[in-house]
Design an enzyme around this catalytic site. Structure first.
Site, PDB file in Angstrom:
ATOM      1  N   LYS A  25       0.819  -1.218   0.000  1.00 45.51           N
ATOM      2  CA  LYS A  25       0.000   0.000   0.000  1.00 45.51           C
ATOM      3  C   LYS A  25       0.848   1.262   0.000  1.00 45.51           C
ATOM      4  O   LYS A  25       0.436   2.286  -0.555  1.00 45.51           O
ATOM      5  CB  LYS A  25      -0.937   0.020   1.215  1.00 45.51           C
ATOM      6  CG  LYS A  25      -2.134  -0.897   1.087  1.00 45.51           C
ATOM      7  CD  LYS A  25      -3.224  -0.419   2.049  1.00 45.51           C
ATOM      8  CE  LYS A  25      -4.452  -1.304   1.998  1.00 45.51           C
ATOM      9  NZ  LYS A  25      -5.479  -0.832   2.960  1.00 45.51           N
ATOM     10  N   LYS A  55      -4.883 -11.577  -6.048  1.00 44.54           N
ATOM     11  CA  LYS A  55      -6.149 -11.794  -5.353  1.00 44.54           C
ATOM     12  C   LYS A  55      -7.216 -10.825  -5.868  1.00 44.54           C
ATOM     13  O   LYS A  55      -6.890  -9.722  -6.323  1.00 44.54           O
ATOM     14  CB  LYS A  55      -5.949 -11.701  -3.839  1.00 44.54           C
ATOM     15  CG  LYS A  55      -5.994 -10.329  -3.304  1.00 44.54           C
ATOM     16  CD  LYS A  55      -6.121 -10.241  -1.789  1.00 44.54           C
ATOM     17  CE  LYS A  55      -6.091  -8.751  -1.501  1.00 44.54           C
ATOM     18  NZ  LYS A  55      -6.230  -8.286  -0.195  1.00 44.54           N
ATOM     19  N   LYS A  66     -10.927  -4.982  -4.209  1.00 46.40           N
ATOM     20  CA  LYS A  66     -11.716  -3.808  -4.562  1.00 46.40           C
ATOM     21  C   LYS A  66     -10.833  -2.705  -5.136  1.00 46.40           C
ATOM     22  O   LYS A  66     -11.324  -1.775  -5.766  1.00 46.40           O
ATOM     23  CB  LYS A  66     -12.539  -3.305  -3.364  1.00 46.40           C
ATOM     24  CG  LYS A  66     -11.768  -3.147  -2.069  1.00 46.40           C
ATOM     25  CD  LYS A  66     -12.727  -2.988  -0.865  1.00 46.40           C
ATOM     26  CE  LYS A  66     -12.006  -3.285   0.434  1.00 46.40           C
ATOM     27  NZ  LYS A  66     -12.870  -3.590   1.561  1.00 46.40           N
TER      28      LYS A  66
HETATM   29  P1  TYM Z   1     -10.394  -6.020   4.223  1.00 44.80           P
HETATM   30  O1  TYM Z   1     -11.378  -4.950   4.440  1.00 44.80           O
HETATM   31  O2  TYM Z   1      -9.342  -5.838   3.170  1.00 44.80           O
HETATM   32  O3  TYM Z   1     -11.125  -7.380   3.878  1.00 44.80           O
HETATM   33  C1  TYM Z   1     -12.170  -7.872   4.712  1.00 44.80           C
HETATM   34  C2  TYM Z   1     -12.131  -9.388   4.790  1.00 44.80           C
HETATM   35  O4  TYM Z   1     -12.274  -9.956   3.472  1.00 44.80           O
HETATM   36  C3  TYM Z   1     -11.208 -10.862   3.234  1.00 44.80           C
HETATM   37  N1  TYM Z   1     -10.866 -10.841   1.797  1.00 44.80           N
HETATM   38  C4  TYM Z   1     -10.789 -11.930   1.015  1.00 44.80           C
HETATM   39  N2  TYM Z   1     -10.991 -13.237   1.286  1.00 44.80           N
HETATM   40  C5  TYM Z   1     -10.822 -14.106   0.267  1.00 44.80           C
HETATM   41  N3  TYM Z   1     -10.475 -13.734  -0.999  1.00 44.80           N
HETATM   42  C6  TYM Z   1     -10.270 -12.440  -1.304  1.00 44.80           C
HETATM   43  N4  TYM Z   1      -9.940 -12.075  -2.546  1.00 44.80           N
HETATM   44  C7  TYM Z   1     -10.415 -11.458  -0.267  1.00 44.80           C
HETATM   45  N5  TYM Z   1     -10.293 -10.103  -0.216  1.00 44.80           N
HETATM   46  C8  TYM Z   1     -10.578  -9.747   1.051  1.00 44.80           C
HETATM   47  C9  TYM Z   1     -10.064 -10.366   4.088  1.00 44.80           C
HETATM   48  O5  TYM Z   1      -9.110 -11.374   4.336  1.00 44.80           O
HETATM   49  C10 TYM Z   1     -10.792  -9.923   5.337  1.00 44.80           C
HETATM   50  O6  TYM Z   1     -11.047 -11.041   6.175  1.00 44.80           O
HETATM   51  N6  TYM Z   1      -7.176  -5.424   8.032  1.00 44.80           N
HETATM   52  C11 TYM Z   1      -8.468  -5.983   7.649  1.00 44.80           C
HETATM   53  C12 TYM Z   1      -9.626  -5.427   8.443  1.00 44.80           C
HETATM   54  C13 TYM Z   1      -9.497  -5.549   9.921  1.00 44.80           C
HETATM   55  C14 TYM Z   1      -9.648  -6.713  10.706  1.00 44.80           C
HETATM   56  C15 TYM Z   1      -9.488  -6.310  12.049  1.00 44.80           C
HETATM   57  C16 TYM Z   1      -9.913  -8.043  10.399  1.00 44.80           C
HETATM   58  C17 TYM Z   1      -9.256  -4.522  10.791  1.00 44.80           C
HETATM   59  N7  TYM Z   1      -9.267  -4.978  12.066  1.00 44.80           N
HETATM   60  C18 TYM Z   1      -9.579  -7.224  13.117  1.00 44.80           C
HETATM   61  C19 TYM Z   1      -9.973  -8.967  11.449  1.00 44.80           C
HETATM   62  C20 TYM Z   1      -9.815  -8.541  12.771  1.00 44.80           C
HETATM   63  C21 TYM Z   1      -8.709  -5.667   6.181  1.00 44.80           C
HETATM   64  O7  TYM Z   1      -8.150  -4.762   5.618  1.00 44.80           O
HETATM   65  O8  TYM Z   1      -9.682  -6.427   5.596  1.00 44.80           O
END
Ligand code: TYM
Length: 334
Positions: free
Chosen positions: A112, A195, A198
């Site tokens: 990022k 992967k 968005k």
């Molecule tokens: P974020 O917002 O990028 O994504 C949210 C969740 O979706 C999953 N994900 C995917 N799973 C499978 N295939 C994909 N292509 C894919 N893209 C996204 C992510 O693994 C995630 O589970 N840092 C985290 C948010 C966060 C968080 C937390 C998660 C903040 N605090 C505490 C767990 C616990 C994030 O950016 O997810």
């Protein structure tokens, strides 16, 4: 007590990857022995620029996606992070526990921040400490996420262990990551080595939760594949990442194993497989998209659900935060 916590950033439209890797599993984990707490992490989102005119809408949209995917506010706590100040306070405490080197090692930071990482926000670097705060402010024992969050969860465990060690306490649990099923890493429809995300510049690379049936069918029709017929089991897809991805998506959507899916399509090509996949995708996602727009038509109701969730979240988080401060020797005068 077992407690499940997870979060999603409200930084743009959610994808099929978010649904299969996260939201669908969040809904399935409800009603077990563990309490389920789900958070829209708006403080994480602002580590990269967010238009303040747009962020509230995106936060409500993320809430609508949770609700449409089956997260039930009667059985789970659903709220947005910035409304529970314990997250930000705990993150500061963890900034003093975590080491700078741990942060620089995070692949998400490198991705990022890009080449000019000196110019990234300090919050982007400290992002994983806030994530650890999200989880440990609830003493959560398990965190369902997709594969891409694994490194962050290891860092959460490191922070918990270092805190417990430095202060000589057993205060924070060593949280288990729940990275399970065939959809923990849904790949781009245009490139089987990336992967689904968005933030990918190509909209054709992903299925958005707001896509209509035509868009979904068209994206699957145009998805990159090879010319070979499908084998009878996943063993035969080792070197065919695009094919493997589509079969995994099919399996996750239809709650089957990839091998079960292949048993039916053995010997057939993508000319037959893609329309079948499009049909499962549309049938599964159409009701979710519809419920999402129903929820979005009543933003006041969404805000009520989130406000109630924030109160319930704060009731769990505040005593744990206070105890943490006490352990660290921060003088409490009231
Ligand atoms: P974020 O917002 O990028 O994504 C949210 C969740 O979706 C999953 N994900 C995917 N799973 C499978 N295939 C994909 N292509 C894919 N893209 C996204 C992510 O693994 C995630 O589970 N840092 C985290 C948010 C966060 C968080 C937390 C998660 C903040 N605090 C505490 C767990 C616990 C994030 O950016 O997810």
């Amino acid at each position: 007590t077992p407690r499940i916590f997870s979060g999603i950033q409200p930084s743009g439209g959610l994808t099929l990857g978010n649904y299969l890797g996260a939201l669908k599993r969040f809904a399935a984990l409800q009603g077990g022995e563990a309490e389920t707490i789900y958070c829209i992490v708006d403080l994480h989102a602002i580590t990269v620029w967010q238009d303040p005119q747009v962020l509230p809408q995106r936060t409500r949209e993320a809430a609508a996606a949770f609700l449409a995917a089956g997260v039930d506010p009667a059985r789970s706590i659903l709220f947005n992070q910035s409304q529970v100040s314990a997250h930000a306070e705990m993150a500061w405490l963890f900034n003093t526990v975590a080491r700078v080197g741990w942060m620089y090692r995070m692949t998400q930071f490198k991705d990022k921040a890009g080449k000019n990482s000196e110019n990234a926000s300090l919050g982007l670097l400290a992002y994983p400490a806030l994530m650890a705060a999200d989880i440990l402010t609830y003493q959560a024992t398990a965190v369902p996420v997709g594969e891409d969050q694994k490194q962050h969860l290891e860092l959460t465990r490191d922070i918990a262990a270092k805190f417990n060690h430095d202060y000589g306490v057993q205060h924070f649990p060593i949280t288990e990551p729940l990275i399970e099923g065939v959809a923990t890493r849904v790949m781009s429809l245009r490139d089987g080595s990336k992967k689904m995300s968005k933030s990918d510049p190509s909209d054709a690379s992903r299925i958005n939760l707001t896509d209509d049936a035509d868009a979904i069918a068209q994206k699957i029709r145009k998805a990159r594949t090879d010319a070979d017929p499908l084998p009878g089991s996943m063993e035969g897809l080792k070197d065919r990442p695009e094919a493997r991805n589509l079969v995994n998506i099919y399996a996750a959507l239809s709650d089957e194993s990839p091998d079960q899916v292949l048993t039916r399509f053995e010997g057939q090509g993508f000319g037959a497989f893609k329309p079948a996949l499009a049909e499962v995708a549309v049938t599964t996602l159409e009701p979710i998209t519809r419920r999402m727009s129903e929820f979005m038509s009543d933003p006041a109701e969404i805000d009520r659900i989130l406000a109630d969730g924030s109160d319930r979240a704060a009731a769990v988080a505040t005593p744990i935060l206070e105890k943490t401060k006490e352990i660290m020797g921060l003088l409490q005068t009231r």
